[in-house]
Design a protein around this motif. Sequence first.
Motif, PDB file in Angstrom:
ATOM      1  N   MET A 487      22.863  29.821  18.631  1.00 15.03           N
ATOM      2  CA  MET A 487      22.138  29.899  19.900  1.00 15.03           C
ATOM      3  C   MET A 487      21.287  31.151  19.969  1.00 15.03           C
ATOM      4  SD  MET A 487      24.476  31.646  22.814  1.00 15.03           S
ATOM      5  CE  MET A 487      23.076  31.476  23.860  1.00 15.03           C
ATOM      6  N   VAL A 488      20.347  31.143  20.918  1.00  8.51           N
ATOM      7  CA  VAL A 488      19.518  32.319  21.185  1.00  8.51           C
ATOM      8  C   VAL A 488      19.186  32.374  22.676  1.00  8.51           C
ATOM      9  CG1 VAL A 488      18.393  32.339  18.929  1.00  8.51           C
ATOM     10  CG2 VAL A 488      17.375  31.009  20.770  1.00  8.51           C
ATOM     11  N   CYS A 489      18.815  33.554  23.137  1.00  9.55           N
ATOM     12  CA  CYS A 489      18.247  33.732  24.480  1.00  9.55           C
ATOM     13  C   CYS A 489      16.801  34.171  24.332  1.00  9.55           C
ATOM     14  CB  CYS A 489      18.986  34.820  25.239  1.00  9.55           C
ATOM     15  SG  CYS A 489      20.623  34.319  25.692  1.00  9.55           S
ATOM     16  N   LEU A 490      15.973  33.773  25.284  1.00 11.33           N
ATOM     17  CA  LEU A 490      14.542  34.026  25.157  1.00 11.33           C
ATOM     18  C   LEU A 490      13.925  34.435  26.484  1.00 11.33           C
ATOM     19  CD1 LEU A 490      13.856  30.740  23.221  1.00 11.33           C
ATOM     20  CD2 LEU A 490      14.076  32.998  22.182  1.00 11.33           C
ATOM     21  N   SER A 491      12.819  35.167  26.381  1.00 11.58           N
ATOM     22  CA  SER A 491      12.019  35.471  27.566  1.00 11.58           C
ATOM     23  C   SER A 491      10.554  35.513  27.151  1.00 11.58           C
ATOM     24  CB  SER A 491      12.455  36.803  28.181  1.00 11.58           C
ATOM     25  OG  SER A 491      12.715  37.771  27.182  1.00 11.58           O
ATOM     26  N   GLN A 492       9.680  35.362  28.122  1.00 10.05           N
ATOM     27  CA  GLN A 492       8.242  35.401  27.849  1.00 10.05           C
ATOM     28  C   GLN A 492       7.575  35.973  29.087  1.00 10.05           C
ATOM     29  OE1 GLN A 492       7.236  33.787  24.711  1.00 10.05           O
ATOM     30  NE2 GLN A 492       5.254  34.740  24.927  1.00 10.05           N
ATOM     31  N   GLY A 493       6.308  35.657  29.346  1.00  4.22           N
ATOM     32  CA  GLY A 493       5.654  36.101  30.573  1.00  4.22           C
ATOM     33  C   GLY A 493       4.885  34.937  31.165  1.00  4.22           C
ATOM     34  N   SER A 494       4.321  35.159  32.357  1.00 11.38           N
ATOM     35  CA  SER A 494       3.442  34.156  32.961  1.00 11.38           C
ATOM     36  C   SER A 494       2.094  34.816  33.165  1.00 11.38           C
ATOM     37  CB  SER A 494       3.997  33.678  34.303  1.00 11.38           C
ATOM     38  OG  SER A 494       5.327  33.227  34.175  1.00 11.38           O
ATOM     39  N   GLY A 495       1.233  34.716  32.185  1.00 11.03           N
ATOM     40  CA  GLY A 495      -0.062  35.382  32.243  1.00 11.03           C
ATOM     41  C   GLY A 495       0.065  36.861  31.915  1.00 11.03           C
ATOM     42  N   VAL A 496      -1.089  37.517  31.782  1.00 14.99           N
ATOM     43  CA  VAL A 496      -1.107  38.950  31.491  1.00 14.99           C
ATOM     44  C   VAL A 496      -1.333  39.680  32.815  1.00 14.99           C
ATOM     45  CG1 VAL A 496      -2.109  40.771  30.090  1.00 14.99           C
ATOM     46  CG2 VAL A 496      -2.128  38.422  29.244  1.00 14.99           C
ATOM     47  N   ALA A 497      -0.318  40.443  33.237  1.00 16.49           N
ATOM     48  CA  ALA A 497      -0.370  41.081  34.557  1.00 16.49           C
ATOM     49  C   ALA A 497      -1.552  42.026  34.662  1.00 16.49           C
ATOM     50  CB  ALA A 497       0.934  41.838  34.814  1.00 16.49           C
ATOM     51  N   GLY A 498      -2.234  41.963  35.782  1.00 20.33           N
ATOM     52  CA  GLY A 498      -3.326  42.883  36.054  1.00 20.33           C
ATOM     53  C   GLY A 498      -4.598  42.602  35.281  1.00 20.33           C
ATOM     54  N   ILE A 499      -4.572  41.608  34.403  1.00 18.12           N
ATOM     55  CA  ILE A 499      -5.734  41.342  33.560  1.00 18.12           C
ATOM     56  C   ILE A 499      -6.225  39.904  33.718  1.00 18.12           C
ATOM     57  CG2 ILE A 499      -6.497  41.133  31.173  1.00 18.12           C
ATOM     58  CD1 ILE A 499      -5.098  43.663  30.559  1.00 18.12           C
ATOM     59  N   ASP A 500      -5.358  38.943  33.439  1.00 19.02           N
ATOM     60  CA  ASP A 500      -5.806  37.549  33.494  1.00 19.02           C
ATOM     61  C   ASP A 500      -6.311  37.211  34.892  1.00 19.02           C
ATOM     62  OD1 ASP A 500      -5.221  37.149  30.895  1.00 19.02           O
ATOM     63  OD2 ASP A 500      -3.344  36.075  31.231  1.00 19.02           O
ATOM     64  N   THR A 501      -7.488  36.659  34.917  1.00 19.13           N
ATOM     65  CA  THR A 501      -8.162  36.376  36.174  1.00 19.13           C
ATOM     66  C   THR A 501      -8.556  34.913  36.211  1.00 19.13           C
ATOM     67  OG1 THR A 501      -9.184  38.523  35.894  1.00 19.13           O
ATOM     68  CG2 THR A 501     -10.041  37.149  37.665  1.00 19.13           C
ATOM     69  N   ALA A 502      -8.423  34.300  37.370  1.00 20.05           N
ATOM     70  CA  ALA A 502      -8.876  32.921  37.497  1.00 20.05           C
ATOM     71  C   ALA A 502      -9.619  32.758  38.810  1.00 20.05           C
ATOM     72  CB  ALA A 502      -7.687  31.973  37.452  1.00 20.05           C
TER      73      ALA A 502
END
Lengths: 800, 159
Positions: A487-502
């Motif tokens: 088994m493993v545990c994982l983490s990631q992100g949701s977009g690049v904070a302060g940078i990704d713009t939509a």
Amino acid sequence: MATRPEFDVVGKDLWRVDGRQLATGKPAFTDDYPQQGMLVGKVLGSPHAHARIKSINTSAAKALPGVHAVLTYEDVPKAKGPIGRRADLFNRVPYTRAGQDYPEPSPWDFFLLDDKMRYVGDRVAAVAAETEEIAKEALKLIKVEYEVLPAVYTPEDALAEGAPVIHDEPDVLNVKDPQRNVCAGVDVTLGDLEKAYSESDEILEGHYYSQRVQHGQLELHVAISYMDEDDRLVVICSTQVPFHVRRQLSTALGLPVGKIRVIKPRVGGGFGGKQEMVLEDICAALTVASHRPVRLEMDRYEDLTAARSRHPMRFKIKTGVKKDGKLTAIDMRALVDAGAYGSHSPTVPTNTGNKNLPRYKCDNVHYEFNAVYTNLPIAGAMRGYGTPQGAFALECHMDDVAESVGMDPLEFRLKNTVRPGDKDYLSPHIYEIKGISDTTGEGWPIDTCGLEDCINQGAEAIGWHEKRKAYAEHNATNPVIRKGVGMVCLSQGSGVAGIDTANATVKLNEDGSVNLLIGAADIGTGGDTVIAQIVAEVLGTDLDNVMVIATDTDVVPFDSGAYASSTTYVSGNAALKAAEEVKASILKVAADMSGEPADQLNLKKHHVVADSGEPVLVEGQPLTLKEVAMKAMYGHDYKEQIEHTAHFVSPVSPPPFAAQFADIEVDTETGVINVIEFVSAVDAGTIINPELAAGQVDGAVSMGLGQALIEEMLFDENGYAMNKGLIDYKLFKAVGMPKLQTIFVETYEPSGPFGVKAVAEIPVNGPAPAVANALKHAISVRVHELPLSPERVLRALGKM
Amino acid sequence: MSNTFELKMNVNGRDQIFDVHPHDRLSDVLRREGYFGVKVGCYTGDCGTCTVLFNNEPIVCCMMLAGQAQGASVLTIEGLSQGPKLHPIQEAFLDVGAVQCGFCIPGMMLSAKALIDENPDPTEDDAREALSANLCRCTGYERPVKAILNAAKQMKEGK
Ligand code: FES
Ligand code: FES
């Protein structure tokens, strides 16, 4: 923690908005655009891994009938006189092709064409000709004399005293230490590691290697460029970053942004490989030079060798732990092979640390990487963006740390991983914008975290506790076929904070349908669909009533593009805001029509309803969205199309979490690993479209299993790739895939649209370490290097 | 650019005559004639995106010279459904989210059709075997396999 409200469209398994066109084979991709009068572009690749062009003669190629343009570095001279005079068609300027927000953190170490070759396949020249045959013939007629330079193929060799300098040109920008071939690096220490080690009961050291793998998207890199009737450059291309391509084309070609239009049709898979201007610059240059439409497509060999790959990384980790399993110190160091140019090389290994280490609570942490140039093909962005390499190293290591104190790997992780309210202690220290939203100085907040549930539910699904015991007993009898579960545990992100713009624009038509204009780039993920679901939910309408337009830089508002798991969270938030503004305008008109106060009205199932859910009556009839839309468009007091544009940039990047489990068998005579079952338990916040989201997990798992078991780019002693195509760079097939099971552990992220985090990348991180940990369970030996090939397994067993 | 010849074949139920060069591959001709559902992901016979049904058999048409198709009948994805009504295979793929980027999908669906025509009651193993020449980097095959089994059931019950 915020709880999840009831939804009508969100959370439903609806057909993709582009589903019909894709299922019926409509001409929807770049290469399906009509090709009247279109020239074929081709690039001459360098035959040497490191060389300087002494002379180049293109006269025979230019004289060949049917050839319209031949370009070499001689056509890209240094600017004489003030820039903007256009004495030359092109001028030498450094730029990066990494598709990132301006100013790109990647080094500006690339030139449209150069006299220095830095890997086999590097751009020597480009031609545009009437047919493929003529273009190939023209390439053969280009006479080049090279001064061959010594080459280096590993970061270790590239760092050695006296190693050849790969970027010795004086005009590169933003390279950390070009003389030592160091492209980028980071070195952060938190706490006091030496003290922590001295107070530890066990100290464990490990080394790990994650190999060079490919995106393997089925649509090749392809672009079509032409000058339109107003003499503006139009580029249709298979890209994840249309707006970045437009801006970088402007730099590379010396054209104003306003003179360039980039169109992204359907994209046949990107996985990060198209977060990059791989060939649009040279294709467009051929159009500028020939005044003709040009189509440039890489073949599969070029795709494997002259596009991008995942960064190979070598790790050393040293960890201190107490008898009770509490982590005291983690020191993780990565040596990163950037390849010949530094695309994404500062940011990918940054992620390697900050998307992995902070899921383990620990007060004393050191993270360091050096990204080093070599004379091999360029590494770049790839799904997971550095996280899979680090996850392989750290998750293998944590299993061994657990073993060193006699703990079950699962119990060890339950003890040491983060919970809601904990902090990401690392990101503020190595992130592009330091200190963002770290108001307390303790780190970025982790508000939603379903990791504990992911671990427990995944364990239940795979039968962790029973199998750990049963397999150990089975293996103790020394059978040929050993069994393991890891088994493993994982983490990631949701977009690049302060940078990704939509940005998103929503406009209401008189029948109550809306056009949704987004700059987000759906590359097959279903992004257009889930964003449209968000808008439909807000406006109380059906998905069919939301028409998505994406992405044409002349038409839609700016978006950073499809990367960093940002589409649903970042672009979805912009669309949510725009839809809410449209809704407010609709309700204002509805209030005028009904006499009810706007703040007590809502939209549901194509109708205006009271807060109670009761229909609002006008002249005894329930008021419909369509009637309001009609009134707004044509009513004497209004006469306006309701339309709003909203933008979003997030101060945070809420991490999704996951636990993955592999159940395997390994044949100790052949070394072949057979994955029987693979379980992913994922906390991605609210799931907007469960089938599409689960499909993202399936695909990521198959890609991760490829990295675990069968995929690897290999090079000979001259820097030539030994993998020539999909015949010898193998992807998983339908036969051979294990049984897949996906569990969504839903949390509600308050900063996400309807509680969303992100799902597309995280599941690719776990298959390699999960299988490696299962292998350790099966054979009691750690295999430190990927892929877990039969040869490596047999070596580990002492049979080779 | 002279020496072209006439290629007579039936595409999606319609007899056609195309002008082709001797070195044209069948995938070149079909795409040139507007059958853009024939995708080309490798041109070397390894990916399966150019799969069509050739006299009812799935083949990768990038590996066939156009001349070899003289007199043959070919089905591309454009011929799988007529009008707005989708084929049950197409519906089944969309129902379970088996379409992601869509690049491999025409080829997968045609392989699926060949399977179900031959064996109306396929098992999961049969479905996986039928897709063995079709690479997909997006789906991990889980949902396409499920879609094929659902479609077969649907088509049987529909009969
Ligand atoms: S294009 Fe024909 S098999 Fe790949
Ligand atoms: S759906 Fe993208 S390759 Fe299969």
